[in-house]
Design a protein around this motif. Structure first.
Motif, PDB file in Angstrom:
ATOM      1  N   ARG A  38     -33.260  55.023  36.568  1.00 56.97           N
ATOM      2  CA  ARG A  38     -32.004  54.273  36.539  1.00 56.97           C
ATOM      3  C   ARG A  38     -30.980  54.951  35.630  1.00 56.97           C
ATOM      4  NH1 ARG A  38     -33.130  47.774  36.200  1.00 56.97           N
ATOM      5  NH2 ARG A  38     -34.486  47.625  38.008  1.00 56.97           N
ATOM      6  N   CYS A  39     -31.422  55.382  34.458  1.00 51.76           N
ATOM      7  CA  CYS A  39     -30.508  56.041  33.525  1.00 51.76           C
ATOM      8  C   CYS A  39     -29.941  57.326  34.122  1.00 51.76           C
ATOM      9  CB  CYS A  39     -31.211  56.343  32.204  1.00 51.76           C
ATOM     10  SG  CYS A  39     -31.542  54.886  31.218  1.00 51.76           S
ATOM     11  N   LEU A  40     -30.794  58.131  34.735  1.00 45.56           N
ATOM     12  CA  LEU A  40     -30.318  59.373  35.347  1.00 45.56           C
ATOM     13  C   LEU A  40     -29.363  59.098  36.504  1.00 45.56           C
ATOM     14  CD1 LEU A  40     -33.578  61.515  35.286  1.00 45.56           C
ATOM     15  CD2 LEU A  40     -31.532  61.819  33.894  1.00 45.56           C
ATOM     16  N   ALA A  41     -29.638  58.060  37.290  1.00 41.45           N
ATOM     17  CA  ALA A  41     -28.756  57.716  38.402  1.00 41.45           C
ATOM     18  C   ALA A  41     -27.384  57.276  37.898  1.00 41.45           C
ATOM     19  CB  ALA A  41     -29.392  56.621  39.250  1.00 41.45           C
ATOM     20  N   ILE A  42     -27.365  56.465  36.854  1.00 42.61           N
ATOM     21  CA  ILE A  42     -26.094  55.995  36.307  1.00 42.61           C
ATOM     22  C   ILE A  42     -25.317  57.143  35.685  1.00 42.61           C
ATOM     23  CG2 ILE A  42     -25.086  54.535  34.494  1.00 42.61           C
ATOM     24  CD1 ILE A  42     -27.376  52.512  35.148  1.00 42.61           C
ATOM     25  N   LEU A  43     -25.996  58.028  34.966  1.00 39.80           N
ATOM     26  CA  LEU A  43     -25.309  59.187  34.376  1.00 39.80           C
ATOM     27  C   LEU A  43     -24.762  60.117  35.457  1.00 39.80           C
ATOM     28  CD1 LEU A  43     -27.649  60.030  31.371  1.00 39.80           C
ATOM     29  CD2 LEU A  43     -25.342  59.078  31.294  1.00 39.80           C
ATOM     30  N   THR A  44     -25.501  60.292  36.543  1.00 41.04           N
ATOM     31  CA  THR A  44     -25.015  61.115  37.647  1.00 41.04           C
ATOM     32  C   THR A  44     -23.776  60.491  38.273  1.00 41.04           C
ATOM     33  OG1 THR A  44     -27.245  61.916  38.098  1.00 41.04           O
ATOM     34  CG2 THR A  44     -25.635  62.131  39.870  1.00 41.04           C
ATOM     35  N   ALA A  45     -23.798  59.192  38.495  1.00 37.97           N
ATOM     36  CA  ALA A  45     -22.643  58.504  39.072  1.00 37.97           C
ATOM     37  C   ALA A  45     -21.426  58.620  38.154  1.00 37.97           C
ATOM     38  CB  ALA A  45     -22.976  57.042  39.338  1.00 37.97           C
ATOM     39  N   ILE A  46     -21.615  58.483  36.863  1.00 37.96           N
ATOM     40  CA  ILE A  46     -20.510  58.622  35.913  1.00 37.96           C
ATOM     41  C   ILE A  46     -19.953  60.040  35.955  1.00 37.96           C
ATOM     42  CG2 ILE A  46     -19.950  58.669  33.442  1.00 37.96           C
ATOM     43  CD1 ILE A  46     -21.882  56.263  33.145  1.00 37.96           C
ATOM     44  N   ALA A  47     -20.835  61.035  36.014  1.00 32.51           N
ATOM     45  CA  ALA A  47     -20.382  62.428  36.079  1.00 32.51           C
ATOM     46  C   ALA A  47     -19.571  62.686  37.342  1.00 32.51           C
ATOM     47  CB  ALA A  47     -21.582  63.371  36.011  1.00 32.51           C
ATOM     48  N   ILE A  48     -19.970  62.113  38.466  1.00 32.64           N
ATOM     49  CA  ILE A  48     -19.240  62.293  39.717  1.00 32.64           C
ATOM     50  C   ILE A  48     -17.884  61.598  39.654  1.00 32.64           C
ATOM     51  CG2 ILE A  48     -19.271  61.835  42.204  1.00 32.64           C
ATOM     52  CD1 ILE A  48     -21.157  64.091  41.217  1.00 32.64           C
ATOM     53  N   VAL A  49     -17.811  60.431  39.026  1.00 31.71           N
ATOM     54  CA  VAL A  49     -16.525  59.744  38.860  1.00 31.71           C
ATOM     55  C   VAL A  49     -15.592  60.581  37.997  1.00 31.71           C
ATOM     56  CG1 VAL A  49     -15.424  57.717  37.822  1.00 31.71           C
ATOM     57  CG2 VAL A  49     -17.425  57.439  39.290  1.00 31.71           C
ATOM     58  N   ILE A  50     -16.109  61.180  36.943  1.00 32.62           N
ATOM     59  CA  ILE A  50     -15.293  62.060  36.093  1.00 32.62           C
ATOM     60  C   ILE A  50     -14.825  63.270  36.894  1.00 32.62           C
ATOM     61  CG2 ILE A  50     -15.372  63.609  34.100  1.00 32.62           C
ATOM     62  CD1 ILE A  50     -17.225  61.501  32.772  1.00 32.62           C
ATOM     63  N   LEU A  51     -15.716  63.848  37.688  1.00 34.20           N
ATOM     64  CA  LEU A  51     -15.350  64.977  38.537  1.00 34.20           C
ATOM     65  C   LEU A  51     -14.267  64.572  39.534  1.00 34.20           C
ATOM     66  CD1 LEU A  51     -15.962  67.927  39.398  1.00 34.20           C
ATOM     67  CD2 LEU A  51     -17.616  66.960  41.015  1.00 34.20           C
ATOM     68  N   LEU A  52     -14.384  63.378  40.102  1.00 38.21           N
ATOM     69  CA  LEU A  52     -13.372  62.888  41.037  1.00 38.21           C
ATOM     70  C   LEU A  52     -12.020  62.739  40.339  1.00 38.21           C
ATOM     71  CD1 LEU A  52     -12.880  61.819  43.932  1.00 38.21           C
ATOM     72  CD2 LEU A  52     -13.385  59.542  43.040  1.00 38.21           C
ATOM     73  N   GLY A  53     -12.040  62.283  39.092  1.00 35.61           N
ATOM     74  CA  GLY A  53     -10.803  62.157  38.327  1.00 35.61           C
ATOM     75  C   GLY A  53     -10.147  63.499  38.034  1.00 35.61           C
ATOM     76  N   GLN A  54     -10.939  64.557  37.999  1.00 36.47           N
ATOM     77  CA  GLN A  54     -10.422  65.897  37.730  1.00 36.47           C
ATOM     78  C   GLN A  54     -10.153  66.687  39.015  1.00 36.47           C
ATOM     79  OE1 GLN A  54      -9.768  66.892  34.564  1.00 36.47           O
ATOM     80  NE2 GLN A  54     -10.388  64.850  33.918  1.00 36.47           N
ATOM     81  N   ALA A  55     -10.285  66.045  40.163  1.00 37.14           N
ATOM     82  CA  ALA A  55     -10.196  66.742  41.454  1.00 37.14           C
ATOM     83  C   ALA A  55      -8.840  67.413  41.678  1.00 37.14           C
ATOM     84  CB  ALA A  55     -10.500  65.790  42.601  1.00 37.14           C
ATOM     85  N   ASN A  56      -7.785  66.895  41.074  1.00 38.76           N
ATOM     86  CA  ASN A  56      -6.462  67.502  41.257  1.00 38.76           C
ATOM     87  C   ASN A  56      -6.390  68.911  40.686  1.00 38.76           C
ATOM     88  OD1 ASN A  56      -5.500  65.269  42.576  1.00 38.76           O
ATOM     89  ND2 ASN A  56      -4.709  64.329  40.703  1.00 38.76           N
ATOM     90  N   GLN A  57      -7.285  69.251  39.780  1.00 34.12           N
ATOM     91  CA  GLN A  57      -7.282  70.573  39.166  1.00 34.12           C
ATOM     92  C   GLN A  57      -7.982  71.616  40.027  1.00 34.12           C
ATOM     93  OE1 GLN A  57      -9.003  70.087  35.302  1.00 34.12           O
ATOM     94  NE2 GLN A  57      -7.415  68.672  34.615  1.00 34.12           N
TER      95      GLN A  57
END
Length: 86
Positions: A38-57
């Protein structure tokens, strides 16, 4: 544990508080394995959300791929939560 986001009545499974806790618990104890997953899944999801936020770069070719990755991870997290609850 078939509850989410808590594991039973606690946030951390009671197996972590076992006096004879050892590193082998991460591979052998079902409660600890599920908590780690569960912890790894949540951390992965958070990392992908951060990556999505940086997608304009990123280049215009990468933006839809990052969006697809976000949708895929969102679907996978949803499936995992539904599996636990049912």
């Amino acid at each position: 544990y078939n509850t989410f986001p808590m594991m039973g009545q606690t946030w951390i499974p009671l197996e972590f508080f076992n006096p004879s806790f050892s590193p082998s618990y991460f591979l052998n104890d079902p409660g600890v394995v599920q908590f780690t997953h569960r912890c790894l899944a949540i951390l992965t999801a958070i990392a992908i959300v951060i990556l999505l936020g940086q997608a304009n770069q990123f280049s215009p070719i990468m933006r839809p791929l990052i969006g697809g990755l976000f949708i895929t991870v969102l679907f996978q997290v949803g499936l995992g939560i539904m599996t636990v609850l049912t």
